[in-house]
Structure formats: structure tokens, C-alpha cells
Design a protein around this motif. Structure first.
Motif, PDB file in Angstrom:
ATOM      1  N   SER A   1       0.984 -20.366   1.612  1.00 35.10           N
ATOM      2  CA  SER A   1       0.251 -19.958   2.453  1.00 35.10           C
ATOM      3  C   SER A   1       0.369 -18.468   2.656  1.00 35.10           C
ATOM      4  O   SER A   1       0.069 -16.938   2.523  1.00 35.10           O
ATOM      5  N   LEU A   2       1.093 -18.215   3.703  1.00 35.20           N
ATOM      6  CA  LEU A   2       1.433 -16.814   4.384  1.00 35.20           C
ATOM      7  C   LEU A   2       2.879 -16.240   3.419  1.00 35.20           C
ATOM      8  O   LEU A   2       1.997 -14.988   3.192  1.00 35.20           O
ATOM      9  N   ALA A   3       2.972 -16.783   2.412  1.00 33.91           N
ATOM     10  CA  ALA A   3       3.517 -15.717   1.724  1.00 33.91           C
ATOM     11  C   ALA A   3       2.571 -15.061   0.275  1.00 33.91           C
ATOM     12  O   ALA A   3       2.610 -14.337   0.232  1.00 33.91           O
ATOM     13  N   CYS A   4       1.681 -16.374   0.450  1.00 37.41           N
ATOM     14  CA  CYS A   4       0.417 -15.501  -1.151  1.00 37.41           C
ATOM     15  C   CYS A   4       0.172 -14.658  -0.667  1.00 37.41           C
ATOM     16  O   CYS A   4      -0.236 -13.504  -1.244  1.00 37.41           O
ATOM     17  N   GLU A   5      -0.328 -14.772   0.828  1.00 37.69           N
ATOM     18  CA  GLU A   5      -0.943 -13.360   1.563  1.00 37.69           C
ATOM     19  C   GLU A   5       0.112 -11.992   1.863  1.00 37.69           C
ATOM     20  O   GLU A   5      -1.157 -11.287   1.864  1.00 37.69           O
ATOM     21  N   SER A   6       1.258 -12.348   1.563  1.00 36.31           N
ATOM     22  CA  SER A   6       2.471 -11.379   1.573  1.00 36.31           C
ATOM     23  C   SER A   6       1.823 -10.912   0.520  1.00 36.31           C
ATOM     24  O   SER A   6       2.466  -9.282   0.803  1.00 36.31           O
ATOM     25  N   VAL A   7       2.131 -11.299  -0.335  1.00 37.58           N
ATOM     26  CA  VAL A   7       1.739 -10.784  -1.882  1.00 37.58           C
ATOM     27  C   VAL A   7       0.716 -10.163  -2.468  1.00 37.58           C
ATOM     28  O   VAL A   7       0.332  -8.814  -2.908  1.00 37.58           O
ATOM     29  N   LEU A   8      -0.561 -10.502  -1.701  1.00 35.84           N
ATOM     30  CA  LEU A   8      -1.502  -9.965  -1.722  1.00 35.84           C
ATOM     31  C   LEU A   8      -2.224  -8.984  -1.368  1.00 35.84           C
ATOM     32  O   LEU A   8      -2.540  -7.976  -1.185  1.00 35.84           O
ATOM     33  N   ALA A   9      -1.019  -8.726   0.181  1.00 40.27           N
ATOM     34  CA  ALA A   9      -1.081  -7.601   0.714  1.00 40.27           C
ATOM     35  C   ALA A   9      -0.732  -6.119   0.035  1.00 40.27           C
ATOM     36  O   ALA A   9      -0.986  -4.601   0.244  1.00 40.27           O
ATOM     37  N   LEU A  10       0.347  -6.852  -0.377  1.00 40.00           N
ATOM     38  CA  LEU A  10       1.361  -5.614  -1.402  1.00 40.00           C
ATOM     39  C   LEU A  10       0.666  -5.297  -2.595  1.00 40.00           C
ATOM     40  O   LEU A  10       0.349  -4.549  -2.524  1.00 40.00           O
ATOM     41  N   LEU A  11      -0.184  -6.151  -3.280  1.00 42.99           N
ATOM     42  CA  LEU A  11      -1.489  -5.503  -4.111  1.00 42.99           C
ATOM     43  C   LEU A  11      -2.602  -4.638  -3.347  1.00 42.99           C
ATOM     44  O   LEU A  11      -2.547  -3.540  -4.477  1.00 42.99           O
ATOM     45  N   VAL A  12      -2.868  -5.286  -1.879  1.00 40.61           N
ATOM     46  CA  VAL A  12      -3.740  -4.035  -1.667  1.00 40.61           C
ATOM     47  C   VAL A  12      -3.637  -2.622  -1.762  1.00 40.61           C
ATOM     48  O   VAL A  12      -3.551  -1.910  -1.513  1.00 40.61           O
ATOM     49  N   LEU A  13      -2.223  -2.237  -1.130  1.00 41.38           N
ATOM     50  CA  LEU A  13      -1.484  -1.689  -0.806  1.00 41.38           C
ATOM     51  C   LEU A  13      -1.077  -1.094  -1.820  1.00 41.38           C
ATOM     52  O   LEU A  13      -0.969   0.929  -2.285  1.00 41.38           O
ATOM     53  N   ALA A  14      -0.968  -1.751  -3.454  1.00 49.03           N
ATOM     54  CA  ALA A  14      -0.590  -0.684  -4.434  1.00 49.03           C
ATOM     55  C   ALA A  14      -2.296   0.090  -4.910  1.00 49.03           C
ATOM     56  O   ALA A  14      -2.047   0.836  -5.282  1.00 49.03           O
ATOM     57  N   CYS A  15      -3.146  -0.705  -4.948  1.00 47.21           N
ATOM     58  CA  CYS A  15      -3.915  -0.470  -5.059  1.00 47.21           C
ATOM     59  C   CYS A  15      -5.464   0.776  -4.289  1.00 47.21           C
ATOM     60  O   CYS A  15      -5.198   1.575  -4.703  1.00 47.21           O
ATOM     61  N   VAL A  16      -4.416   1.170  -2.356  1.00 48.78           N
ATOM     62  CA  VAL A  16      -4.516   2.065  -1.536  1.00 48.78           C
ATOM     63  C   VAL A  16      -3.703   3.859  -2.635  1.00 48.78           C
ATOM     64  O   VAL A  16      -4.081   4.045  -2.866  1.00 48.78           O
ATOM     65  N   ALA A  17      -2.367   2.802  -3.266  1.00 47.26           N
ATOM     66  CA  ALA A  17      -2.032   4.297  -4.077  1.00 47.26           C
ATOM     67  C   ALA A  17      -2.486   4.837  -4.692  1.00 47.26           C
ATOM     68  O   ALA A  17      -1.956   6.143  -5.146  1.00 47.26           O
ATOM     69  N   VAL A  18      -3.344   3.926  -6.085  1.00 47.19           N
ATOM     70  CA  VAL A  18      -3.862   4.536  -6.721  1.00 47.19           C
ATOM     71  C   VAL A  18      -4.990   4.647  -6.192  1.00 47.19           C
ATOM     72  O   VAL A  18      -5.731   6.343  -6.760  1.00 47.19           O
ATOM     73  N   LEU A  19      -6.248   4.646  -5.562  1.00 47.47           N
ATOM     74  CA  LEU A  19      -7.088   4.500  -5.106  1.00 47.47           C
ATOM     75  C   LEU A  19      -6.705   6.566  -4.370  1.00 47.47           C
ATOM     76  O   LEU A  19      -7.687   7.290  -4.413  1.00 47.47           O
ATOM     77  N   GLY A  20      -5.580   6.349  -4.413  1.00 45.99           N
ATOM     78  CA  GLY A  20      -5.167   8.580  -2.956  1.00 45.99           C
ATOM     79  C   GLY A  20      -5.548   9.396  -4.298  1.00 45.99           C
ATOM     80  O   GLY A  20      -5.134  10.583  -3.889  1.00 45.99           O
ATOM     81  N   THR A  21      -5.436   8.794  -5.817  1.00 40.14           N
ATOM     82  CA  THR A  21      -5.439   9.936  -6.625  1.00 40.14           C
ATOM     83  C   THR A  21      -6.390  10.357  -7.581  1.00 40.14           C
ATOM     84  O   THR A  21      -7.065  10.748  -8.101  1.00 40.14           O
ATOM     85  N   LEU A  22      -7.182   9.450  -6.711  1.00 42.81           N
ATOM     86  CA  LEU A  22      -9.232   8.793  -8.114  1.00 42.81           C
ATOM     87  C   LEU A  22     -10.098   9.595  -7.236  1.00 42.81           C
ATOM     88  O   LEU A  22     -10.387  10.108  -5.788  1.00 42.81           O
ATOM     89  N   ASP A  23     -10.749  10.343  -7.477  1.00 37.41           N
ATOM     90  CA  ASP A  23     -12.019  10.793  -6.982  1.00 37.41           C
ATOM     91  C   ASP A  23     -12.847  10.147  -6.526  1.00 37.41           C
ATOM     92  O   ASP A  23     -14.129   8.873  -7.967  1.00 37.41           O
ATOM     93  N   PRO A  24     -13.758   9.591  -5.571  1.00 37.09           N
ATOM     94  CA  PRO A  24     -14.704   8.862  -5.426  1.00 37.09           C
ATOM     95  C   PRO A  24     -15.710   8.817  -6.459  1.00 37.09           C
ATOM     96  O   PRO A  24     -16.307   7.544  -6.233  1.00 37.09           O
ATOM     97  N   LEU A  25     -16.326  10.046  -6.488  1.00 39.13           N
ATOM     98  CA  LEU A  25     -17.274   9.780  -7.330  1.00 39.13           C
ATOM     99  C   LEU A  25     -16.945  10.116  -8.415  1.00 39.13           C
ATOM    100  O   LEU A  25     -18.505  10.472  -9.527  1.00 39.13           O
ATOM    101  N   THR A  26     -16.114  10.074  -9.190  1.00 38.02           N
ATOM    102  CA  THR A  26     -15.985  10.180 -10.650  1.00 38.02           C
ATOM    103  C   THR A  26     -15.349   8.682 -11.609  1.00 38.02           C
ATOM    104  O   THR A  26     -14.541   8.018 -10.365  1.00 38.02           O
TER     105      THR A  26
END
Length: 294
Positions: free
Chosen positions: A269-294
Motif C-alpha cells: 500500500s505504501l508503494a502504491c501511495e508513493s507511485v500516486l505521489a509521483l504522478l501528482v508531481l507530474a501533474c503539477v509540472a504540467v499545470l505550471g505551464t498552463l493558464d488556469p483560465l484557458t
């Protein structure tokens, strides 16, 4: 691959700085000697690469064509560059403190927490948190900094508990399993506070940027944010599973007849949670390049 390359560098920067800050904040269990120093060196290398890449993008030049005057202008004349310079200076200041073989404690640990926290907080200037002026802009920036530090604390705690779960148990099986149970049990309250902090600061920043239910479903930024929230929801579900089922089952196993299944289940379960945390950071990396209103 070319489409993924703009996100790989921010992802690496988020991950290494959060691990560095979080594992200094949660110093137990002790990491093998040199791991934190290696993390700081990697963060320094990634930070320099990030600065060069950003300057190259701003000027429309290849990294080889950047001279000292251009670098000086970027690092001292732009908010993103100044934040990057502060990040690099904080990481450089950490290196001699991490070179000592002595235990990580006392004023040395306080200094390292402050320096690694500064390096992590400087990433706020790389995203939407710094896009504002006046008092409202200051509040947004503070929320972004608190959000980053809370995320770093969560990543560090998860890494520390996972380290306890994955280490070889050997002849001290019961004793080491008890240490794992203690760490997971004690993190219940701090974990709740950290998650609440992340929820409040994240919601405030999104609403302050003009986000709404319509932009959440009708823009690329909103759809990536929904994916991030779904992944965070998965992490929260696993955290609830740990708190209410897997950790109590581990305690029962320790007190009664030893059963390997609770430990094995918590590891997975901890290993799965770690993978999800890595995917969340990947989403953050993408979100930083996008305009919140477009």
C-alpha cells in the motif's frame, strides 16, 4: 518524447527538493551516509540546468550562446532568476553542513531545514503563485509557499515510512516492525494537518486565480487539475486504509501471534501511495505551464 521534455525538468526539481526538505524534516529513520549530500548535489545540478533552460527559452538562444552578461541579467534582474539564484545559494550553503558524518541534529539540522525549505519555497516563483501584485499577490505567494512546504513534508514523511517498511527485517523482525508501526501511528495527526493545509492553500490559490467549476471542466488546466485531484483522492484513500485497517492490523500482529500478511499489505500500500505521489508531481509540472483560465 519531445512533448514530455518540458515537464521532465520541473518534475525532477519538485521531486528532489521535496525529498531533500522532507527527509531532513523527518530525520528518522536515519538515511545511509551521503544520501542527503547526493540529493543536494542532484538538486544543484537540476537547478542550474533549469536556470539555463529558462534563460535559453526567454532569449530564444541555445545554451551555448548565453554569455555572462545575459546570465547576470536573468539572475539579478528577473523575479524567476532571483528565485533561482536564491535556490542555488541555499543548496550551496547546505553542502558543507551535509558533509559532516555526525548525526543530523541540533542547530545543524535547524539550519538544513531552513536552507532546504528556502530552496523548495523558491519554486513558488516558477508558477502561478507569483502572478500577482499588491496585498492579494502577497497572499497568493504565501499560500503557494505554504503549499510547497506542506507537500515537501508529506513526500518526506512518506519516504521515511516507506524506508522503514522496505528495509530487511532479519533477526530483529518484531522490533523493526514495531518501529514501522510507531512511525505510521505517530504520523496520523501531522498527516491530517498537512493534508488540510494542502487542501486549503490549493483551493485558495485556484479561486484567487479566477478558477471556477466552469474552468475546472472546460479548460486544459482544469482537466489536469481534476486528474491531480483524483490521484490525491487515491492517496487519501490509501492513507485512510493505513490508519483504520493496515496499521491496527500490524499492531495486532505484533502483540499476538506473528503474521507476515499485515506487514506485506502495508508495504504494498505504501508503494502504491508513493507511485500516486509521483504522478501528482507530474501533474503539477504540467499545470505550471498552463493558464488556469484557458
Amino acid at each position: 518524447m519531445a512533448e514530455l521534455s518540458p515537464y521532465a525538468l520541473p518534475l525532477a526539481l519538485y521531486l528532489v527538493l521535496m525529498l531533500l526538505f522532507g527527509r531532513i524534516l523527518f530525520a528518522r529513520p536515519v538515511l545511509p551516509r551521503g544520501v542527503l549530500l547526493a540529493l543536494a548535489l542532484i538538486a544543484l545540478l537540476v537547478g542550474v540546468t533549469d536556470a539555463v533552460t529558462r534563460l535559453s527559452s526567454v532569449l530564444g538562444l541555445s545554451p551555448a550562446d548565453i554569455d555572462l552578461d545575459m546570465a547576470r541579467w536573468f539572475l539579478t534582474g528577473t523575479p524567476v532568476g532571483e528565485a533561482g539564484l536564491l535556490r542555488l545559494l541555499a543548496l550551496l550553503a547546505m553542502l558543507p553542513l551535509l558533509a559532516f558524518a555526525a548525526p543530523l541534529q541540533g542547530l545543524r539540522r535547524v539550519a538544513l531545514v531552513a536552507l532546504s525549505g528556502t530552496a523548495l519555497a523558491s519554486l513558488s516563483w516558477n508558477g502561478h503563485a507569483a502572478a500577482g501584485d499588491g496585498f492579494g499577490g502577497t497572499l497568493r505567494l504565501v499560500a503557494g509557499i505554504v503549499h510547497l512546504l506542506a507537500a515537501g513534508a508529506l513526500v518526506g514523511a512518506l519516504a521515511a515510512i516507506l524506508q522503514l517498511a522496505l528495509r530487511p527485517q532479519g533477526l530483529r523482525l518484531r522490533e523493526r516492525t514495531h518501529e514501522l508501526w510507531q512511525a505510521a501511528h505517530r504520523f496520523a495527526l501531522p498527516g491530517t494537518i498537512i493534508v488540510a493545509t494542502l487542501a486549503m492553500t490549493g483551493t485558495y490559490t485556484y479561486v484567487d486565480l479566477g478558477g471556477s467549476l466552469q474552468t475546472l471542466t472546460g479548460t486544459a488546466h482544469g482537466r489536469w487539475l481534476l486528474l491531480k485531484l483524483a490521484l490525491v483522492g487515491g492517496m487519501l484513500g490509501l492513507a485512510a486504509l493505513h490508519r483504520w485497517r493496515l496499521v491496527p492490523a500490524l499492531a495486532t500482529s505484533i502483540r499476538g501471534g506473528w503474521q507476515p500478511r499485515p506487514l506485506r499489505s502495508l508495504r504494498h500500500s505504501l508503494a502504491c501511495e508513493s507511485v500516486l505521489a509521483l504522478l501528482v508531481l507530474a501533474c503539477v509540472a504540467v499545470l505550471g505551464t498552463l493558464d488556469p483560465l484557458t
